[in-house]
Design a protein around this motif. Structure first.
Motif, PDB file in Angstrom:
ATOM      1  N   TRP A 232     -16.780 -27.017 -28.130  1.00 19.31           N
ATOM      2  CA  TRP A 232     -16.906 -25.563 -28.088  1.00 19.31           C
ATOM      3  C   TRP A 232     -17.190 -25.063 -29.494  1.00 19.31           C
ATOM      4  O   TRP A 232     -16.937 -25.745 -30.487  1.00 19.31           O
ATOM      5  N   GLN A 233     -17.764 -23.858 -29.556  1.00 14.17           N
ATOM      6  CA  GLN A 233     -18.128 -23.245 -30.826  1.00 14.17           C
ATOM      7  C   GLN A 233     -17.813 -21.760 -30.763  1.00 14.17           C
ATOM      8  O   GLN A 233     -18.050 -21.105 -29.739  1.00 14.17           O
ATOM      9  N   SER A 234     -17.271 -21.248 -31.846  1.00 11.57           N
ATOM     10  CA  SER A 234     -16.968 -19.821 -31.923  1.00 11.57           C
ATOM     11  C   SER A 234     -18.250 -19.019 -32.103  1.00 11.57           C
ATOM     12  O   SER A 234     -19.115 -19.381 -32.905  1.00 11.57           O
ATOM     13  N   MET A 235     -18.369 -17.945 -31.353  1.00 15.86           N
ATOM     14  CA  MET A 235     -19.490 -17.012 -31.460  1.00 15.86           C
ATOM     15  C   MET A 235     -18.899 -15.623 -31.706  1.00 15.86           C
ATOM     16  O   MET A 235     -18.136 -15.117 -30.878  1.00 15.86           O
ATOM     17  N   TYR A 236     -19.243 -15.036 -32.852  1.00 13.99           N
ATOM     18  CA  TYR A 236     -18.658 -13.749 -33.226  1.00 13.99           C
ATOM     19  C   TYR A 236     -19.732 -12.668 -33.239  1.00 13.99           C
ATOM     20  O   TYR A 236     -20.915 -12.927 -33.474  1.00 13.99           O
ATOM     21  N   ARG A 237     -19.276 -11.444 -33.002  1.00 11.72           N
ATOM     22  CA  ARG A 237     -20.127 -10.275 -33.159  1.00 11.72           C
ATOM     23  C   ARG A 237     -19.358  -9.272 -34.012  1.00 11.72           C
ATOM     24  O   ARG A 237     -18.254  -8.856 -33.660  1.00 11.72           O
ATOM     25  N   ILE A 238     -19.958  -8.893 -35.151  1.00 13.32           N
ATOM     26  CA  ILE A 238     -19.323  -7.988 -36.101  1.00 13.32           C
ATOM     27  C   ILE A 238     -20.222  -6.769 -36.236  1.00 13.32           C
ATOM     28  O   ILE A 238     -21.284  -6.838 -36.854  1.00 13.32           O
ATOM     29  N   ASP A 239     -19.789  -5.677 -35.642  1.00 13.24           N
ATOM     30  CA  ASP A 239     -20.608  -4.467 -35.519  1.00 13.24           C
ATOM     31  C   ASP A 239     -20.007  -3.358 -36.383  1.00 13.24           C
ATOM     32  O   ASP A 239     -18.893  -2.888 -36.128  1.00 13.24           O
ATOM     33  N   THR A 315     -18.368 -12.799 -47.393  1.00 13.49           N
ATOM     34  CA  THR A 315     -17.059 -12.706 -46.773  1.00 13.49           C
ATOM     35  C   THR A 315     -15.993 -13.230 -47.711  1.00 13.49           C
ATOM     36  O   THR A 315     -16.064 -14.352 -48.168  1.00 13.49           O
ATOM     37  N   GLU A 316     -15.008 -12.409 -47.968  1.00 12.56           N
ATOM     38  CA  GLU A 316     -13.855 -12.852 -48.723  1.00 12.56           C
ATOM     39  C   GLU A 316     -12.675 -13.065 -47.782  1.00 12.56           C
ATOM     40  O   GLU A 316     -11.905 -13.989 -47.932  1.00 12.56           O
ATOM     41  N   ASN A 317     -12.519 -12.194 -46.818  1.00 13.42           N
ATOM     42  CA  ASN A 317     -11.434 -12.274 -45.859  1.00 13.42           C
ATOM     43  C   ASN A 317     -11.800 -11.422 -44.657  1.00 13.42           C
ATOM     44  O   ASN A 317     -12.712 -10.656 -44.697  1.00 13.42           O
ATOM     45  N   GLN A 318     -10.966 -11.474 -43.566  1.00 17.58           N
ATOM     46  CA  GLN A 318     -11.210 -10.631 -42.416  1.00 17.58           C
ATOM     47  C   GLN A 318     -10.008 -10.423 -41.552  1.00 17.58           C
ATOM     48  O   GLN A 318      -9.052 -11.115 -41.657  1.00 17.58           O
ATOM     49  N   PRO A 319     -10.075  -9.476 -40.563  1.00 19.45           N
ATOM     50  CA  PRO A 319      -8.924  -8.914 -39.889  1.00 19.45           C
ATOM     51  C   PRO A 319      -8.973  -8.803 -38.376  1.00 19.45           C
ATOM     52  O   PRO A 319     -10.001  -8.904 -37.784  1.00 19.45           O
ATOM     53  N   GLU A 320      -7.824  -8.432 -37.789  1.00 20.83           N
ATOM     54  CA  GLU A 320      -7.748  -8.199 -36.363  1.00 20.83           C
ATOM     55  C   GLU A 320      -6.625  -7.235 -36.034  1.00 20.83           C
ATOM     56  O   GLU A 320      -5.724  -7.029 -36.835  1.00 20.83           O
ATOM     57  N   THR A 321      -6.657  -6.631 -34.836  1.00 22.38           N
ATOM     58  CA  THR A 321      -5.597  -5.686 -34.527  1.00 22.38           C
ATOM     59  C   THR A 321      -5.225  -5.652 -33.057  1.00 22.38           C
ATOM     60  O   THR A 321      -4.063  -5.534 -32.725  1.00 22.38           O
ATOM     61  N   LEU A 322      -6.227  -5.707 -32.151  1.00 24.62           N
ATOM     62  CA  LEU A 322      -5.937  -5.433 -30.757  1.00 24.62           C
ATOM     63  C   LEU A 322      -5.509  -6.690 -30.017  1.00 24.62           C
ATOM     64  O   LEU A 322      -5.814  -7.802 -30.402  1.00 24.62           O
ATOM     65  N   PRO A 323      -4.788  -6.552 -28.900  1.00 24.92           N
ATOM     66  CA  PRO A 323      -4.370  -7.706 -28.115  1.00 24.92           C
ATOM     67  C   PRO A 323      -5.561  -8.379 -27.451  1.00 24.92           C
ATOM     68  O   PRO A 323      -6.554  -7.743 -27.152  1.00 24.92           O
ATOM     69  N   SER A 324      -5.464  -9.685 -27.201  1.00 23.02           N
ATOM     70  CA  SER A 324      -6.547 -10.429 -26.578  1.00 23.02           C
ATOM     71  C   SER A 324      -6.137 -10.843 -25.182  1.00 23.02           C
ATOM     72  O   SER A 324      -4.964 -10.982 -24.871  1.00 23.02           O
ATOM     73  N   ILE A 389      -9.401 -16.910 -38.336  1.00 19.57           N
ATOM     74  CA  ILE A 389     -10.578 -17.014 -37.479  1.00 19.57           C
ATOM     75  C   ILE A 389     -11.338 -18.270 -37.895  1.00 19.57           C
ATOM     76  O   ILE A 389     -11.743 -18.401 -39.046  1.00 19.57           O
ATOM     77  N   SER A 390     -11.512 -19.188 -36.950  1.00 14.12           N
ATOM     78  CA  SER A 390     -12.120 -20.481 -37.269  1.00 14.12           C
ATOM     79  C   SER A 390     -13.607 -20.337 -37.544  1.00 14.12           C
ATOM     80  O   SER A 390     -14.236 -19.327 -37.235  1.00 14.12           O
ATOM     81  N   HIS A 391     -14.169 -21.401 -38.085  1.00 18.20           N
ATOM     82  CA  HIS A 391     -15.588 -21.410 -38.452  1.00 18.20           C
ATOM     83  C   HIS A 391     -16.450 -21.286 -37.202  1.00 18.20           C
ATOM     84  O   HIS A 391     -16.199 -21.902 -36.170  1.00 18.20           O
ATOM     85  N   GLY A 392     -17.503 -20.466 -37.303  1.00 19.92           N
ATOM     86  CA  GLY A 392     -18.426 -20.287 -36.191  1.00 19.92           C
ATOM     87  C   GLY A 392     -19.655 -19.528 -36.648  1.00 19.92           C
ATOM     88  O   GLY A 392     -19.876 -19.322 -37.841  1.00 19.92           O
ATOM     89  N   GLU A 393     -20.451 -19.115 -35.679  1.00 18.65           N
ATOM     90  CA  GLU A 393     -21.672 -18.360 -35.970  1.00 18.65           C
ATOM     91  C   GLU A 393     -21.450 -16.895 -35.611  1.00 18.65           C
ATOM     92  O   GLU A 393     -20.970 -16.583 -34.525  1.00 18.65           O
ATOM     93  N   ALA A 394     -21.781 -15.994 -36.530  1.00 12.27           N
ATOM     94  CA  ALA A 394     -21.549 -14.568 -36.327  1.00 12.27           C
ATOM     95  C   ALA A 394     -22.870 -13.817 -36.331  1.00 12.27           C
ATOM     96  O   ALA A 394     -23.758 -14.100 -37.128  1.00 12.27           O
ATOM     97  N   THR A 395     -22.968 -12.851 -35.418  1.00 10.28           N
ATOM     98  CA  THR A 395     -24.086 -11.913 -35.398  1.00 10.28           C
ATOM     99  C   THR A 395     -23.605 -10.609 -36.024  1.00 10.28           C
ATOM    100  O   THR A 395     -22.672  -9.983 -35.526  1.00 10.28           O
TER     101      THR A 395
END
Length: 528
Positions: A232-239, A315-324, A389-395
């Motif tokens: 499996w591979q992580s796929m991210y979307r950062i809008d 990217t230096e760092n990144q965040p999260e807040t909502l439940p999954s 957040i593990s390594h993956g490809e981000a759009t």
């Protein structure tokens, strides 16, 4: 007579038992999963999977005190990782576990292809005979042209008859020639497929389990093993939503499996193990104090911090807040996400949503005029808690429009992201050489650095200007500078100004620099 019947009966029984044994063996070889073992739970790793299966195994006696069960694993399985246990406690105990590789061909498909080839060859023979017959007819009518007619009407009728029959024969021949060509191509394709099928061999692992304990007809087994060909591979979307001052973060997992068997309604997990780092610490490097070597290409005015921002992200760092939605299970060195019951067809790549978050962000247009007049949209986030957040490809996107994709990972609370260029904000740098004077064996330079900033857009923006701070690496060279407006952030290497700009506003930044050096020193006049 009685002895003969009994002997014959024993022979028949032995022969019947041998036939049954061979039939079962052939059946198991042809259908290695006939015992009904299907994955019950699957944990997908980035490049493999751990499979949990249950099967009801038939027990056969071995010697006086032991029993044996046989089941099969796919060829991609690692038998060294196999762990087997009894699902229900029945008094049986596993004494030994062995395996061997089983290779087979698809004889059923081979026989089917051979029958197809035989049928096509028979059809080809029929076509060839028809074509030969038509060629004979054509030769016959061509020979009739040499026949002499007694009268003119007979000649006309003969010519007409010859023409019609030759035309008909030629048309039939051309049609059957085309059909023969198609048939030959079909024969070649099936022949190639047959050769490939004969060369291909499927591999399985035959696992044998020895039991001790009470005699039983069957046992329910649970076993785990690792399987390649999965991942499996992580796929991210950062809008980025600049006006709302937030970033919409979406995380999906692209999962695939090539086991050759569909996984229907399995308990699916994905694991994010930490990459293995060095086992031992590196050796210390000696700290040597020495004279700085002079560089032929003087680039001292550009500091490391003044590098051009990446078009999409730094990217230096990144965040999260909502439940999954998926359930996250924390481990000591990795995280496990339980996705619930899912169906994974073999050979297909599917996406499953892991989480969605909204990150509060501060946006600013970063410009480094000495490198480029373009303004890069930078977002800074600061979360309430640390995330991983593990390594993956981000759009990367801005207001729903895609900018591009690149590798991405994040750990911590604070992060800096770039979302391309704001075409409405620019800054241009100009050097205005001033005077050069000599005083008491000194040369004195005075020059002005001007940055013109403008916002041609229809919305206000926050701007950050960064320029390298004038520095001297020679004690004989003295310099001073004065900025208007004053710098906003103290820094020994970078001049930083931050300010707000209304829509359509223009602004200029002035920096006056004074340089004093020995009269005979050949200065690098980079401002020219």
């Amino acid at each position: 007579m009685k002895f003969c019947i009994t002997f014959g009966g024993k022979r028949m029984i032995k022969h019947y038992a041998w036939i049954c044994t061979m039939a079962i063996a052939v059946f198991l070889c042809l259908y290695p999963f006939s015992a009904g073992a299907v994955p019950k739970e699957v944990t997908i790793y980035p490049e493999s999977a751990q499979i949990l299966e249950e099967t009801k195994a038939h027990l056969n006696p071995v010697g006086k005190d032991l029993q044996r069960a046989v089941f099969f694993l796919p060829g991609q399985a690692d038998p060294n990782s196999l762990v087997t246990c009894l699902t229900i406690k029945t008094g049986l105990r596993i004494k030994d576990q062995t395996w061997r590789q089983v290779i087979r061909r698809d004889d059923e498909k081979i026989n089917k292809l051979r029958k197809q080839i035989q049928t096509l060859k028979s059809e080809r023979n029929t076509l060839q005979s028809i074509i030969f017959s038509l060629e004979t007819q054509i030769q016959f009518w061509q020979y009739q042209t040499k026949t002499k007619s007694k009268t003119l009407p007979e000649s006309i009728n003969m010519a007409s008859s010859i023409g019609k029959n030759i035309q008909k024969a030629y048309q039939n021949k051309l049609y059957h020639d085309t059909e023969l060509e198609k048939l030959n191509k079909q024969l070649k394709g099936i022949g190639d497929e047959l050769n490939q099928t004969v060369a291909q061999k499927e591999t399985f692992w035959e696992v044998t389990i020895l039991f001790s304990g009470p005699k039983m007809p069957e046992a329910l087994l649970t076993y785990r093993y690792f399987l390649s060909g999965c991942g499996w591979q992580s796929m991210y979307r950062i809008d980025a939503r600049v006006r709302e001052k937030q970033i919409l973060f979406s995380w999906e997992a692209a999962i695939w499996q090539n086991s050759g068997q569909d996984w229907n309604e399995v308990d699916l997990n994905i694991s994010t193990p930490q990459p293995v780092s060095s086992i031992a610490p590196p050796d210390l490097i000696p700290l040597v104090i020495k004279q700085r070597s002079l560089s032929k290409n003087n680039s001292g005015r550009r500091s490391k911090k003044a590098d051009t921002p990446q078009a999409i992200t730094e990217t230096e760092n990144q965040p999260e807040t909502l439940p999954s939605v998926p359930d996250k299970v924390g481990r000591g060195t990795f995280s496990l996400w339980r996705l619930g019951k899912k169906t994974l067809p073999t050979g297909l790549r599917q996406r499953f949503k892991i989480k969605e978050n909204v990150w509060p962000a501060d946006f600013i247009c970063l410009i480094r005029p000495s490198l480029s007049s373009q303004a890069f949209i930078r977002a800074t986030v600061n979360l309430h808690e640390s995330i991983e957040i593990s390594h993956g490809e981000a759009t990367f996107m801005i207001d729903g429009s895609a900018l591009g994709t690149q590798a991405f990972s994040f750990t911590g609370q604070e992060g800096v992201f770039f979302f391309g260029i704001d075409p409405f904000v620019t800054a241009n740098l100009f050097y205005k050489p001033g005077t050069k004077t000599f005083f008491e064996n000194k040369q004195v330079y005075k020059l002005d650095l001007v940055v013109d900033v403008q916002n041609t857009g229809t919305f206000p923006v926050k701007v950050r200007i960064e320029e390298p701070c004038p520095l001297s690496n020679d004690d004989r060279v003295k310099l001073s500078f004065q900025c208007d407006p004053p710098i906003s952030v103290p820094d020994n290497e970078i001049l930083i100004w931050t300010f707000d700009m209304a829509a359509g506003q223009k602004k200029s930044i002035f920096t006056a620099i004074n340089i004093t050096a020995p009269k005979n020193m050949n200065l690098d006049q980079w401002w020219q």
